[in-house]
Design a protein around this motif. Structure first.
Motif, mmCIF file in Angstrom:
data_model
loop_
_atom_site.group_PDB
_atom_site.id
_atom_site.type_symbol
_atom_site.label_atom_id
_atom_site.label_comp_id
_atom_site.label_asym_id
_atom_site.label_seq_id
_atom_site.Cartn_x
_atom_site.Cartn_y
_atom_site.Cartn_z
ATOM 1 N N CYS A 1 -1.268 -0.817 -4.217
ATOM 2 C CA CYS A 1 -2.816 -0.107 -3.963
ATOM 3 C C CYS A 1 -2.742 1.038 -3.532
ATOM 4 O O CYS A 1 -2.061 1.562 -2.547
ATOM 5 N N GLY A 2 -3.265 1.886 -4.153
ATOM 6 C CA GLY A 2 -3.391 3.493 -3.997
ATOM 7 C C GLY A 2 -4.378 4.120 -3.124
ATOM 8 O O GLY A 2 -5.401 3.033 -2.667
ATOM 9 N N PRO A 3 -4.531 4.964 -2.577
ATOM 10 C CA PRO A 3 -5.442 5.847 -1.623
ATOM 11 C C PRO A 3 -6.745 5.657 -2.239
ATOM 12 O O PRO A 3 -8.003 5.838 -1.722
ATOM 13 N N ASP A 4 -6.777 5.537 -3.704
ATOM 14 C CA ASP A 4 -8.180 5.435 -4.428
ATOM 15 C C ASP A 4 -8.882 4.032 -4.296
ATOM 16 O O ASP A 4 -10.027 3.940 -4.959
ATOM 17 N N GLY A 5 -8.147 3.230 -3.982
ATOM 18 C CA GLY A 5 -8.935 1.616 -3.752
ATOM 19 C C GLY A 5 -8.536 1.174 -4.916
ATOM 20 O O GLY A 5 -9.192 -0.014 -5.169
ATOM 21 N N PHE B 1 0.848 -1.276 -0.074
ATOM 22 C CA PHE B 1 0.042 0.042 -0.065
ATOM 23 C C PHE B 1 0.758 1.271 0.068
ATOM 24 O O PHE B 1 2.028 1.381 0.802
ATOM 25 N N THR B 2 0.483 2.293 -0.855
ATOM 26 C CA THR B 2 1.307 3.419 -0.767
ATOM 27 C C THR B 2 0.474 4.748 -1.442
ATOM 28 O O THR B 2 -0.677 4.749 -1.571
ATOM 29 N N ASN B 3 0.892 5.818 -0.588
ATOM 30 C CA ASN B 3 0.110 7.079 -0.706
ATOM 31 C C ASN B 3 0.949 7.930 -1.852
ATOM 32 O O ASN B 3 0.307 8.932 -2.482
ATOM 33 N N GLY C 1 -5.569 -9.883 0.162
ATOM 34 C CA GLY C 1 -5.684 -9.377 -1.327
ATOM 35 C C GLY C 1 -6.587 -8.159 -1.331
ATOM 36 O O GLY C 1 -7.172 -7.861 -2.192
ATOM 37 N N ARG C 2 -6.660 -7.395 -0.226
ATOM 38 C CA ARG C 2 -7.480 -6.099 -0.218
ATOM 39 C C ARG C 2 -6.813 -4.945 -0.957
ATOM 40 O O ARG C 2 -5.668 -4.927 -1.001
ATOM 41 N N ALA C 3 -7.706 -4.292 -1.492
ATOM 42 C CA ALA C 3 -6.970 -3.152 -2.345
ATOM 43 C C ALA C 3 -6.800 -1.568 -1.770
ATOM 44 O O ALA C 3 -6.508 -0.731 -1.782
ATOM 45 N N MET C 4 -7.730 -1.701 -0.458
ATOM 46 C CA MET C 4 -7.879 -0.869 0.366
ATOM 47 C C MET C 4 -7.424 -1.154 1.767
ATOM 48 O O MET C 4 -7.798 -2.306 2.231
ATOM 49 N N LEU C 5 -6.981 0.070 2.552
ATOM 50 C CA LEU C 5 -6.427 -0.349 3.690
ATOM 51 C C LEU C 5 -7.214 0.261 4.639
ATOM 52 O O LEU C 5 -7.751 1.229 4.943
ATOM 53 N N LEU D 1 7.607 3.333 -2.738
ATOM 54 C CA LEU D 1 7.402 2.921 -1.517
ATOM 55 C C LEU D 1 8.668 3.287 -0.680
ATOM 56 O O LEU D 1 9.842 3.440 -0.988
ATOM 57 N N THR D 2 8.166 3.821 0.790
ATOM 58 C CA THR D 2 9.399 4.313 1.776
ATOM 59 C C THR D 2 9.176 3.567 2.984
ATOM 60 O O THR D 2 8.122 2.814 3.097
#
Length: 317
Positions: A40-44, A6-8, A138-142, A17-18
């Motif tokens: 996976c971005g913040p947009d889901g 997951f990354t913003n 395997g979720r795309a949203m956190l 990634l950091t």
């Protein structure tokens, strides 16, 4: 299967990634240039990222166009869970994320055994557990774990936000869940379950005044770590969450119900025809045997159906 992160930092076809994720990918997994991972971005949405640069504490990617994840539910479900004792909340968080929850809000109520203690540090750990469970599932949203609400009045205030449906699961009983939930009935659902001590009558009345529908989970009393998972699973089932893995069979059954009925009718008709043919064959054969003894000779055989005549002629000759 590519690793999932997951990354913003994701924009204009590039991502990065950091921190601990970058360390895990670069140092633990020993990623190389050109290697692919799922971002996976913040947009889901899900993006397929290709490693373009590896630096100390940072990994950069080029990404493809985002796609909708099949693992994300159609309805956003927020779980308000009574704060349990002895670390049971970790179990609730882990399994709720696997089942598709969007947000988890712990709360303290009148009969809670646990008391607030170092909640800032605990919340950081809870969100790490949610992130690990989201990767595993395997979720795309956190999913987010909020800081606990200190009393049930705060829960009632939160229920009056923009939820399409709020469900208050009360050990004292309520409406059957199947009469409240149906496919497409709500896009944002709030689920409220209690701690070990359950809810007081005053809290149940306050939840009803806040607009929540009082529902039950049957005649048995479930443990505080079992009730939220049962409620969440039931909500996913009854809303026909087509992307949830648990409901794939249910969705296929609903989509092919008419075809299945047609096949069943065809099978019944063919079975009836088969047994009619078998019955006619053996009936004619028995009749021919009796007729042959009554009228010996080929005359009896020639008066029988052609197929029994052939069989009997072969037997007798």
């Amino acid at each position: 299967m590519p690793h999932r992160y997951f990354t913003n930092e994701l924009a204009a076809g590039r991502a990065a990634l950091t921190g601990s994720d970058a360390h895990h990918l670069a140092d633990v997994m020993r990623a190389k240039l050109g290697e692919e991972v799922v971002l996976c971005g913040p947009d889901g949405l899900e993006y397929l990222g290709t490693v373009t640069a590896i630096q100390s504490g940072r990994v950069e990617f080029t990404v493809t166009k985002g796609t909708t994840s099949k693992a994300e539910p159609d309805a956003a479900v927020t779980l308000f869970a009574g704060y349990p004792k002895q670390g049971k909340l970790e179990e609730v968080i882990r399994h709720s994320v696997e089942l598709g929850v969007t947000e988890i809000v712990p709360f303290f109520s009148r009969y809670c055994v646990a008391t607030p203690k170092k909640e800032d540090a605990k919340n950081e750990r809870y969100n790490r557990i949610a992130a690990e469970a989201a990767k595993q599932a395997g979720r795309a949203m956190l999913p987010h774990v909020s800081m606990p609400l200190l009393n049930f009045a705060a829960v009632c205030d939160a229920l009056q936000e923009d939820y399409d449906l709020a469900l208050f699961f009360y050990e004292g009983g309520g409406a059957p869940l199947r009469t409240v939930l149906r496919p497409g009935c709500a896009k944002k659902i709030a689920i409220v379950t209690g701690s070990e001590g359950g809810f007081s009558v005053e809290e149940a009345e306050a939840a009803k005044a806040a607009g929540a529908v009082t529902v039950g989970l049957g005649p048995r009393i479930l443990r505080c770590e079992t009730a939220p998972l049962t409620a969440l699973t039931a909500a996913m089932l009854l809303t026909w969450n087509k992307r949830h893995p648990i409901l794939f069979f249910c969705r296929r059954t609903r989509e092919t119900k008419e075809n299945a009925m047609d096949k069943k009718k065809l099978y019944t008709v063919l079975k009836a025809v088969f047994w009619c043919v078998i019955g006619a064959f053996f009936g004619s054969t028995i009749y021919t045997c009796w007729d042959y003894h009554a009228r010996p000779g080929l005359y009896a055989l020639t008066s029988a159906p052609w197929y029994t005549s052939i069989v009997m002629y072969g037997i007798l000759t």
